[in-house]
Design a protein around this motif. Structure first.
Motif, PDB file in Angstrom:
ATOM      1  N   SER A  65       0.842  27.731 -46.991  1.00  0.00           N
ATOM      2  CA  SER A  65       0.897  29.140 -47.424  1.00  0.00           C
ATOM      3  C   SER A  65       2.331  29.573 -47.695  1.00  0.00           C
ATOM      4  CB  SER A  65       0.235  30.050 -46.399  1.00  0.00           C
ATOM      5  OG  SER A  65       1.015  30.139 -45.227  1.00  0.00           O
ATOM      6  N   ASP A 122      -4.671  30.420 -51.948  1.00  0.00           N
ATOM      7  CA  ASP A 122      -5.229  30.016 -50.654  1.00  0.00           C
ATOM      8  C   ASP A 122      -5.658  28.548 -50.711  1.00  0.00           C
ATOM      9  OD1 ASP A 122      -6.357  29.918 -48.143  1.00  0.00           O
ATOM     10  OD2 ASP A 122      -8.132  31.096 -48.679  1.00  0.00           O
ATOM     11  N   THR A 162      -6.786  26.976 -47.858  1.00  0.00           N
ATOM     12  CA  THR A 162      -7.477  26.757 -46.593  1.00  0.00           C
ATOM     13  C   THR A 162      -8.641  25.780 -46.724  1.00  0.00           C
ATOM     14  OG1 THR A 162      -6.840  28.970 -45.895  1.00  0.00           O
ATOM     15  CG2 THR A 162      -8.575  27.886 -44.629  1.00  0.00           C
TER      16      THR A 162
END
Length: 174
Positions: free
Chosen positions: A112, A118, A120
């Motif tokens: 990040s 993103d 993730t």
């Protein structure tokens, strides 16, 4: 070298408390000019984790012995020593094993600081694939032995330490 140790000892003594230890804030002040990152956030996170990896007795303070031992490995350690240091960077709870949530957390924080989007889910997928491949005993965590196997498959997990080190020649110019 002995000159490097003396220079570091003077810097350490300047910041140390009466008990000849430093806390995480002073640790970061000491090393911020010796570690480079692609962003201030990444540097902050890396130095946070490095402090915890150096703090072998877990007392949230680093004495000069822990400081020198940690720096010795970080700056000039063997591949085996750096592998063990990187293991401690990922072992957030200092349990002696790495759980998927620890690896996801660190990798997500680092990415990040680098990527705007993103990452993730991509990181979770990678971590769970790593655990599926390398969690030999199926206990849901990686031991140091299993981690070493991971390092053979994913050398970037270990090499990532060297990305943060400013070479000695550059330090002397600054």
């Amino acid at each position: 070298t002995s000159q490097e140790v003396l220079r570091l000892q003077k810097e350490f003594e300047r910041l140390a408390d009466d008990d000849f230890t430093i806390d995480k804030t002073d640790f970061k002040k000491t090393l911020e000019n010796h570690v480079h990152c692609w962003s201030a956030g990444a540097q902050y996170l890396f130095l946070e984790r490095l402090f915890d990896a150096f703090d072998l007795d877990g007392n949230a303070r680093i004495d000069f012995r822990e400081f020198i031992q940690g720096l010795s490995v970080f700056m000039k350690g063997t591949p085996e020593e750096k592998m063990e240091l990187s293991f401690r960077l990922y072992d957030i709870d200092k349990s002696g094993s790495i759980e998927p949530k620890e690896l996801v957390k660190i990798m997500s924080q680092m990415y990040s600081a680098f990527y705007n989007e993103d990452q993730t889910q991509r990181i979770r997928d990678l971590v769970y694939q790593i655990f599926e491949d390398l969690d030999i005993n199926g206990d849901g965590s990686l031991s140091i032995h299993e981690y070493k196997l991971m390092a053979l498959k994913e050398p970037m997990m270990i090499d990532f330490i060297d990305q943060f080190l400013i070479p000695i020649q550059e330090q002397e110019r600054t």
